[in-house]
Design a protein around this motif. Structure first.
Motif, short mmCIF file in Angstrom:
data_model
loop_
_atom_site.label_atom_id
_atom_site.label_comp_id
_atom_site.label_asym_id
_atom_site.label_seq_id
_atom_site.Cartn_x
_atom_site.Cartn_y
_atom_site.Cartn_z
N VAL A 297 0.89 -1.17 0.00
CA VAL A 297 0.00 0.00 0.00
C VAL A 297 0.91 1.21 0.00
CG1 VAL A 297 -1.76 1.30 1.27
CG2 VAL A 297 -1.78 -1.19 1.34
N SER A 298 0.78 2.04 -1.00
CA SER A 298 1.63 3.22 -1.02
C SER A 298 0.82 4.50 -1.10
CB SER A 298 2.59 3.16 -2.21
OG SER A 298 3.37 4.34 -2.23
N GLY A 299 1.39 5.54 -0.55
CA GLY A 299 0.75 6.85 -0.64
C GLY A 299 0.78 7.60 0.67
N GLY A 300 1.34 6.96 1.70
CA GLY A 300 1.41 7.63 2.99
C GLY A 300 0.02 7.91 3.53
N VAL A 352 7.13 -6.15 -5.01
CA VAL A 352 6.99 -4.97 -5.87
C VAL A 352 6.94 -3.69 -5.03
CG1 VAL A 352 5.27 -3.86 -7.38
CG2 VAL A 352 6.02 -6.19 -7.86
N LYS A 353 6.26 -3.76 -3.90
CA LYS A 353 6.21 -2.58 -3.01
C LYS A 353 7.60 -2.26 -2.46
CE LYS A 353 4.69 0.82 -0.51
NZ LYS A 353 5.40 0.99 0.69
N MET A 354 8.34 -3.33 -2.16
CA MET A 354 9.70 -3.14 -1.65
C MET A 354 10.57 -2.42 -2.70
SD MET A 354 12.35 -6.23 -0.95
CE MET A 354 12.53 -6.53 -2.70
N ILE A 359 13.11 2.47 -5.23
CA ILE A 359 13.11 3.56 -6.22
C ILE A 359 12.85 4.89 -5.50
CG2 ILE A 359 11.94 4.48 -8.27
CD1 ILE A 359 11.29 1.58 -9.08
N GLU A 360 11.94 4.82 -4.54
CA GLU A 360 11.60 6.02 -3.74
C GLU A 360 12.85 6.57 -3.03
OE1 GLU A 360 8.10 5.54 -1.03
OE2 GLU A 360 9.54 5.97 0.57
N TYR A 361 13.63 5.67 -2.43
CA TYR A 361 14.85 6.10 -1.74
C TYR A 361 15.76 6.88 -2.70
CZ TYR A 361 14.58 3.31 2.63
OH TYR A 361 14.25 2.79 3.85
N ALA A 362 15.97 6.31 -3.91
CA ALA A 362 16.89 6.96 -4.85
C ALA A 362 16.28 8.25 -5.40
CB ALA A 362 17.24 6.00 -5.98
N ASN A 428 15.26 5.11 8.52
CA ASN A 428 14.71 4.19 7.51
C ASN A 428 14.04 3.05 8.25
OD1 ASN A 428 16.23 1.38 6.98
ND2 ASN A 428 17.60 2.84 7.94
N LYS A 429 13.05 2.45 7.56
CA LYS A 429 12.33 1.36 8.23
C LYS A 429 12.68 0.01 7.64
CE LYS A 429 8.35 3.96 9.90
NZ LYS A 429 7.89 4.83 8.81
N GLY A 430 13.59 -0.03 6.71
CA GLY A 430 14.07 -1.35 6.27
C GLY A 430 13.79 -1.78 4.84
N ALA A 455 23.71 6.40 1.69
CA ALA A 455 23.79 7.84 2.03
C ALA A 455 23.06 8.07 3.35
CB ALA A 455 23.16 8.67 0.93
N ARG A 456 21.92 7.35 3.54
CA ARG A 456 21.21 7.49 4.83
C ARG A 456 22.08 6.94 5.96
NH1 ARG A 456 14.71 6.25 4.21
NH2 ARG A 456 14.40 7.27 2.21
N TYR A 457 22.73 5.79 5.68
CA TYR A 457 23.58 5.19 6.72
C TYR A 457 24.72 6.13 7.09
CZ TYR A 457 21.29 0.63 5.88
OH TYR A 457 20.39 -0.39 5.76
C1 6PG Z 1 4.80 4.61 0.69
C2 6PG Z 1 6.02 4.76 1.52
C3 6PG Z 1 5.75 4.20 2.86
C4 6PG Z 1 6.73 4.69 3.92
C5 6PG Z 1 8.00 3.94 3.91
C6 6PG Z 1 9.19 4.82 4.10
O1 6PG Z 1 4.93 4.03 -0.37
O2 6PG Z 1 3.75 5.07 1.11
O3 6PG Z 1 7.10 4.14 0.94
O4 6PG Z 1 5.68 2.83 2.73
O5 6PG Z 1 6.93 6.03 3.85
O6 6PG Z 1 7.87 3.05 4.97
O7 6PG Z 1 10.17 4.06 4.61
P1 6PG Z 1 11.46 4.59 5.31
O8 6PG Z 1 11.07 4.94 6.71
O9 6PG Z 1 12.35 3.43 5.21
O10 6PG Z 1 11.94 5.79 4.57
#
Ligand code: 6PG
Length: 630
Positions: A297-300, A352-354, A359-362, A428-430, A455-457
């Protein structure tokens, strides 16, 4: 989804009391009653009267007639009770075609002896008692039905039906930010909800009840902190959406809820669970005939509230039963289709969400590096950088993350830009870590995700290590890149990030036999999710033609055109000691792919030198392996 009308479909063999119960139910609900038998053709009735059982062919048009009756009823937003005889699964599918979520199946069950007695006592009915066996023969008891014992008195039977149909369509577990927002979204979509949140003395008490009171749209929802009552409040098969912490807590909850579930119930895990855990949970629960669907589930918080992107996987059969629920709250793409789609088997949805998160991180890191360059190498203040980003965001570089950064950079606290007050240590949450591991295990050089993660580390390293900090002194010669060049570098690096990300998905699909559809994945990422962007729209088109973005002519040409700008940006940043791990990684990747000479021959020779690992030769197409006594 039709929210107003419902079709109460009573089924059971002839003589089970469908007409009596159906009429009573309809009168209590103040809706119309229809006897399914009235929709048989004359030839069918004649056939039955003559003592011959109907076959599938005879029944086909009859079932279609009932489907038409139900469709017409629902089209006027009204409800009805329809009584039908015993039905095979395939018959129920004809009746419920395109109406699945609006039909409530009620199965009247009883012993053959009792039914025979009742049939014998019945007058003026064309169905001879001798045909009863033929009805038992075609009866396939539906899993997803309200089962009513016909030995009870009619009013008790109707009361039970009313009680059961009043139950919630969906249970939501975990009312943190995401769970609460999804619940509000579903409630607005007209879904009847039961909400559960655990009880932790002094920490989480009456969370469900308090949530319901806090939001008017949840007015019709019921709140629980006791699992037995929660499970009891759900219509069968139960559909439970979990929005709880990934990992051990998810397993603990599954163990707790299991004793309250029955065969056919569906558990959906909407957390950021590891895909291997999801696969194991599916297998474990399958043994107990409980369906488990892992869904990204994405979108915060906002996405959950107004329309997330959803990536479900597991058994397709179970997915079909929940699709309408996902569709009812998901974001919509440009064409109005929901940004939710069946991803594939096992834990492919969470995989796929992972990768989405990788991609989101980069994507985040690329924006951060661009910001750092404009701020520290070129001396622009956050407000001016926000203007630059805003301009980009109005055009082909539009993305949710860039848009968010514009807002972030404009935010002030007192006289200060808030960004300058935020400690530069990233959490980061992993999922970025998992994406890096998965890419590595699959042999995919996803250097940009890794670069962003590391870079986060680096940002978390102790002050003692970080005291190497130095002031950046812009070099007047090299730091004067035009904004257009910076933009071009960012554009190129983003394309490479997406190429690497989708390559991980494609490779996993082949490796695990998931048969994933990259174009669909890109489509459901065009809205609702964190990495939605104009570029993603382009990806969607590209994946209809090619499975690798670098095979897509338009993208190939764009990258060729932009590469010199990416290089200029990297050189300029390095000149002033700016860390830009994602940009340099993207440039290195391009250089490695296009280098006239690769360094891999040296590596092969070294491996053979110390370990006799052998090597292959350039001009030998036989595939032979060589070893040299160096
Ligand atoms: C999303 C985000 C969501 C969350 C991540 C961020 O798609 O809605 O990705 O899942 O913001 O858990 O993870 P980090 O805490 O690792 O940045």
């Amino acid at each position: 989804m039709n929210q107003n009308g419902k079709i109460y479909l009573l089924m059971g063999v002839s003589g089970s009391g469908k007409t009596t119960i159906g009429q009573l139910l309809a009168s209590q609900l103040r809706i119309d009653f229809f006897d399914g038998d009235d929709f048989h053709s004359v030839s069918n009735i004649e056939k039955m009267k003559s003592g011959q059982p109907l076959d599938d062919h005879d029944r086909h048009d009859w079932l279609k007639n009932i489907n038409t009756l139900a469709s017409k009823t629902l089209a006027t937003n009204t409800s009805a009770v329809i009584a039908c005889s015993a039905l095979k699964k395939q018959y129920r599918e004809i009746i419920s075609a395109n109406l699945k979520e609006s039909i409530i199946w009620i199965y009247l069950h009883g012993s053959k002896e009792l039914i025979q007695q009742r049939m014998a006592a019945r007058q003026n009915h064309y169905m001879p008692v001798a045909l009863l066996q033929s009805q038992f023969d075609i009866l396939e008891i539906p899993n997803e039905s309200i089962k009513i014992d016909i030995s009870l008195d009619p009013q008790t039977m109707v009361n039970t039906i009313l009680q059961e149909t009043n139950k919630s369509t969906l249970g939501i577990v975990g009312l943190g930010v995401m769970g609460k927002s999804l619940a509000r979204n579903w409630a607005r979509a007209g879904v009847k909800l039961s909400l559960y949140n655990r009880f932790v003395k002094g920490v989480e008490e009456q969370v469900a009840e308090k949530t319901i009171q806090a939001y008017p749209e949840l007015e019709k929802a019921s709140g629980f902190e006791d699992l037995q009552s929660f499970a009891h409040a759900l219509a069968k098969p139960r559909i439970i959406f979990m929005m709880i912490k990934a990992g051990k807590e998810t397993d603990v909850f599954i163990d707790e809820i299991l004793p309250h579930l029955e065969a056919g119930d569906i558990l959906i895990d909407g957390g950021n669970s590891h895909y291997a855990d999801t696969k194991n949970r599916i297998t474990r629960l399958e043994k107990q005939q409980i369906h488990f669907i892992g869904t990204g589930v994405s979108g915060g918080e906002k996405g959950a509230l107004y329309g997330p992107s959803m990536m479900p996987s597991g058994s397709f059969e179970a997915y079909q039963k929940i699709e309408h629920l996902l569709y009812s709250i998901a974001a919509k793409d440009k064409n109005g289709s929901p940004c939710a789609a069946y991803i594939g088997p096992e834990g492919s949805g969470h995989f796929v969400k992972m990768v989405h998160n990788g991609i989101e991180y980069a994507e985040m890191q690329l924006i951060a590096e661009t910001y750092a360059y404009l701020r520290y190498a070129q001396g622009l203040d956050p407000y001016r950088i926000a203007q630059v980003f805003d301009e980009w965001n109005q055009g082909s570089l539009h993305s949710y993350l860039l848009d968010s950064t514009v807002h972030i950079l404009q935010k002030k606290e007192g006289d200060d830009y808030l960004i300058d007050l935020i400690l530069d240590v990233a959490g980061n949450k992993g999922t970025g870590n998992w994406a890096t591991i998965a890419a590595s295990e699959l042999g995919i050089p996803a250097g940009m995700i890794t670069g962003a993660l590391f870079a986060r580390y680096v940002s978390t390293l102790k002050e003692s290590v970080r005291n190497l900090r130095q002031t950046i002194i812009p070099n007047s010669k090299t730091s004067q890149l035009s904004i257009e060049t910076v933009k071009a570098a960012y554009t190129a690096a983003r394309i490479i990030n997406h190429q690497q990300g989708f390559l991980i998905i494609r490779t996993a699909s082949l490796e695990f036999n998931w048969n994933l559809d990259l174009a669909t994945i890109a489509r459901i990422w065009t809205n609702g999710c964190i990495i939605r962007s104009t570029l993603m729209e382009k990806m969607m088109v590209a994946f209809h033609e090619h499975q690798d973005l670098f095979e897509y002519e338009e993208i190939k040409q764009e990258i060729t055109l932009l590469k010199s700008k990416l290089k200029a940006f990297c050189i300029s940043s390095l000149e002033v000691d700016l860390p830009i791990p994602c940009h340099t990684s993207s440039l290195d990747y391009l250089n490695s792919l296009s280098a006239m000479y690769s360094t891999a021959n040296i590596i092969q020779a070294q491996r053979d030198f110390f370990g006799a690992h052998t090597y292959q030769k350039m001009n030998d197409t036989s595939g032979a392996f060589y070893h040299t006594e160096w």
